[in-house]
Design a protein around this motif. Structure first.
Motif, short mmCIF file in Angstrom:
data_model
loop_
_atom_site.label_atom_id
_atom_site.label_comp_id
_atom_site.label_asym_id
_atom_site.label_seq_id
_atom_site.Cartn_x
_atom_site.Cartn_y
_atom_site.Cartn_z
N GLY A 1 0.81 -1.20 0.00
CA GLY A 1 0.00 0.00 0.00
C GLY A 1 0.85 1.25 0.00
O GLY A 1 2.03 1.21 0.36
N VAL A 2 0.23 2.34 -0.40
CA VAL A 2 0.92 3.65 -0.38
C VAL A 2 0.02 4.63 0.37
O VAL A 2 -1.18 4.39 0.54
CB VAL A 2 1.18 4.17 -1.81
CG1 VAL A 2 2.12 3.23 -2.55
CG2 VAL A 2 -0.14 4.33 -2.58
N LEU B 1 10.85 -0.76 -6.86
CA LEU B 1 10.22 0.12 -5.87
C LEU B 1 10.68 -0.26 -4.47
O LEU B 1 10.65 -1.42 -4.08
CB LEU B 1 8.70 -0.02 -5.96
CG LEU B 1 7.87 0.85 -5.01
CD1 LEU B 1 8.01 2.33 -5.37
CD2 LEU B 1 6.40 0.42 -5.04
N GLU B 2 11.12 0.75 -3.68
CA GLU B 2 11.47 0.51 -2.28
C GLU B 2 10.19 0.32 -1.48
O GLU B 2 9.28 1.15 -1.53
CB GLU B 2 12.27 1.69 -1.71
CG GLU B 2 13.74 1.61 -1.96
CD GLU B 2 14.52 2.60 -1.08
OE1 GLU B 2 13.89 3.26 -0.22
OE2 GLU B 2 15.74 2.70 -1.27
N ILE B 3 10.14 -0.77 -0.71
CA ILE B 3 8.94 -1.09 0.07
C ILE B 3 9.34 -1.41 1.49
O ILE B 3 10.16 -2.31 1.74
CB ILE B 3 8.17 -2.28 -0.55
CG1 ILE B 3 7.74 -1.92 -1.98
CG2 ILE B 3 6.96 -2.64 0.30
CD1 ILE B 3 7.06 -3.06 -2.71
N ALA B 4 8.78 -0.69 2.44
CA ALA B 4 9.07 -0.92 3.85
C ALA B 4 8.38 -2.19 4.33
O ALA B 4 7.19 -2.41 4.04
CB ALA B 4 8.60 0.27 4.68
N ILE B 5 9.11 -3.02 5.06
CA ILE B 5 8.56 -4.25 5.61
C ILE B 5 9.06 -4.40 7.05
O ILE B 5 10.12 -3.88 7.41
CB ILE B 5 8.97 -5.50 4.80
CG1 ILE B 5 10.50 -5.64 4.76
CG2 ILE B 5 8.39 -5.47 3.40
CD1 ILE B 5 10.98 -6.95 4.17
N HIS C 1 7.15 -13.03 6.25
CA HIS C 1 7.22 -14.25 5.43
C HIS C 1 6.85 -13.96 3.98
O HIS C 1 6.30 -14.82 3.29
CB HIS C 1 6.31 -15.33 6.01
CG HIS C 1 4.87 -14.92 6.17
ND1 HIS C 1 4.48 -13.91 6.98
CD2 HIS C 1 3.75 -15.41 5.61
CE1 HIS C 1 3.16 -13.78 6.94
NE2 HIS C 1 2.70 -14.68 6.10
N PHE C 2 7.15 -12.74 3.52
CA PHE C 2 6.79 -12.41 2.14
C PHE C 2 7.89 -11.63 1.42
O PHE C 2 7.64 -11.07 0.35
CB PHE C 2 5.48 -11.63 2.10
CG PHE C 2 5.41 -10.49 3.08
CD1 PHE C 2 5.97 -9.26 2.77
CD2 PHE C 2 4.79 -10.65 4.30
CE1 PHE C 2 5.93 -8.20 3.67
CE2 PHE C 2 4.73 -9.61 5.21
CZ PHE C 2 5.30 -8.38 4.90
N SER C 3 9.10 -11.57 1.99
CA SER C 3 10.20 -10.86 1.33
C SER C 3 10.48 -11.43 -0.06
O SER C 3 10.69 -10.68 -1.02
CB SER C 3 11.48 -10.94 2.18
OG SER C 3 11.33 -10.25 3.38
N LYS C 4 10.45 -12.76 -0.16
CA LYS C 4 10.73 -13.39 -1.45
C LYS C 4 9.68 -13.00 -2.48
O LYS C 4 10.01 -12.75 -3.65
CB LYS C 4 10.78 -14.91 -1.29
CG LYS C 4 11.15 -15.64 -2.58
CD LYS C 4 11.22 -17.14 -2.37
CE LYS C 4 11.68 -17.86 -3.63
NZ LYS C 4 10.80 -17.55 -4.80
N ALA C 5 8.42 -12.97 -2.05
CA ALA C 5 7.35 -12.59 -2.98
C ALA C 5 7.56 -11.17 -3.51
O ALA C 5 7.31 -10.89 -4.69
CB ALA C 5 5.99 -12.70 -2.29
N LEU C 6 8.06 -10.27 -2.65
CA LEU C 6 8.35 -8.91 -3.11
C LEU C 6 9.50 -8.89 -4.10
O LEU C 6 9.44 -8.21 -5.14
CB LEU C 6 8.68 -8.03 -1.90
CG LEU C 6 7.51 -7.56 -1.05
CD1 LEU C 6 8.02 -6.86 0.21
CD2 LEU C 6 6.61 -6.62 -1.84
N ALA D 1 4.48 -2.90 2.89
CA ALA D 1 3.85 -4.21 2.72
C ALA D 1 3.35 -4.69 4.07
O ALA D 1 4.12 -4.75 5.04
CB ALA D 1 4.84 -5.21 2.14
N ALA D 2 2.06 -5.01 4.17
CA ALA D 2 1.44 -5.41 5.44
C ALA D 2 0.05 -5.96 5.12
O ALA D 2 -0.41 -5.88 3.97
CB ALA D 2 1.34 -4.23 6.39
N PRO D 3 -0.65 -6.51 6.12
CA PRO D 3 -2.03 -6.95 5.87
C PRO D 3 -2.91 -5.78 5.43
O PRO D 3 -2.70 -4.63 5.88
CB PRO D 3 -2.48 -7.50 7.23
CG PRO D 3 -1.22 -7.85 7.94
CD PRO D 3 -0.21 -6.84 7.49
#
Length: 245
Positions: free
Chosen positions: A137-138, A151-155, A160-165, A186-188
């Motif tokens: 989300g943004v 794209l830089e995405i904060a996690i 358990h989704f770093s690979k998917a990104l 990236a979050a729920p």
């Protein structure tokens, strides 16, 4: 006449034997149709005490000085009200609580559990009552990107989704305080909306949430599952609890 009577006797005896078998089979099938509790949990809790184990995991379970709040305590209180039962809350680590559940000391354990093999070793889990879908989300004031490429995405550091990104070409950046991020996160989806982010259409992972009950208590499981099935607004409730923290 005597011959006719002797021919009929075996026929009557045969039907009696077959009829008995049919009755036994019918009673067996009827008995199997009703769920039972090995330890009579439903009977003990109804009009009595519901012993609940809690491990803090906001916004699913939140510990306060005035008692537990959050999504699952809210659901459990409503369930206890249906059963006219008083709730006794027991706080501990999830591993200790599951051990206590396994030994019959608790009737239910809640901590925002997700369905997994470790949980099933000690407890019977309900069917998933909600699925948390992880997305990118943004901020609501920004436009959603057409792609995650480069794209830089904060996690959060634990995820358990770093690979998917990375598979989407994104560049994950570990950040402990995601809510203060002014870029993509990236979050729920419920978490994103609670903190003013607009989720996109990228589903990175999902968690299926359950509650833990004692094994063998089938009627108890059915009662709990029936109550959980009444909730069709879990996402909105989670968003509200998260926004109020």
């Amino acid at each position: 006449m005597q011959t006719r009577q002797s021919e009929q006797e075996p026929r009557s005896s045969g039907w009696g034997w077959v009829g008995s078998l049919l009755i036994v089979a019918l009673l067996t099938l009827v008995g199997c149709g009703f769920p039972n509790d090995i330890e009579h949990t439903t009977e003990k809790v109804r009009g009595g005490v519901l012993n609940v184990g809690l491990a803090e995991n906001p916004p699913w379970v939140i510990r306060t000085n005035t008692g537990p709040v959050g999504l699952e305590p809210e659901i459990i209180r409503a369930f206890a009200e249906e059963l006219e039962a008083e709730v006794e809350w027991h706080w501990d680590s999830d591993s200790n609580l599951l051990a206590a559940l396994h030994h019959g000391q608790l009737d239910l354990v809640a901590s925002g559990f997700t369905r997994n093999s470790r949980l099933n070793k000690f407890a019977a889990s309900t069917k998933p009552y909600y699925s948390s879908r992880y997305n990118v989300g943004v901020p609501e004031s920004a436009d959603l990107p057409a792609s995650l490429e480069n794209l830089e995405i904060a996690i959060h550091p634990v995820n358990h989704f770093s690979k998917a990104l990375r598979d989407e070409g994104a560049r994950p950046v570990e950040t402990r305080n995601l809510a203060d991020t002014d870029g993509a996160v990236a979050a729920p989806s419920w978490w994103l909306r609670a903190h003013g982010f607009e989720p996109g259409s990228w589903q990175l992972a999902s968690d299926k949430h359950v509650m833990a009950l004692p094994k063998g208590e089938n009627a108890w499981m059915m009662a709990m599952q029936r109550h959980l099935n009444e909730y069709d607004d879990i996402g909105q409730r989670l968003q509200q609890w998260e926004a109020e923290r």
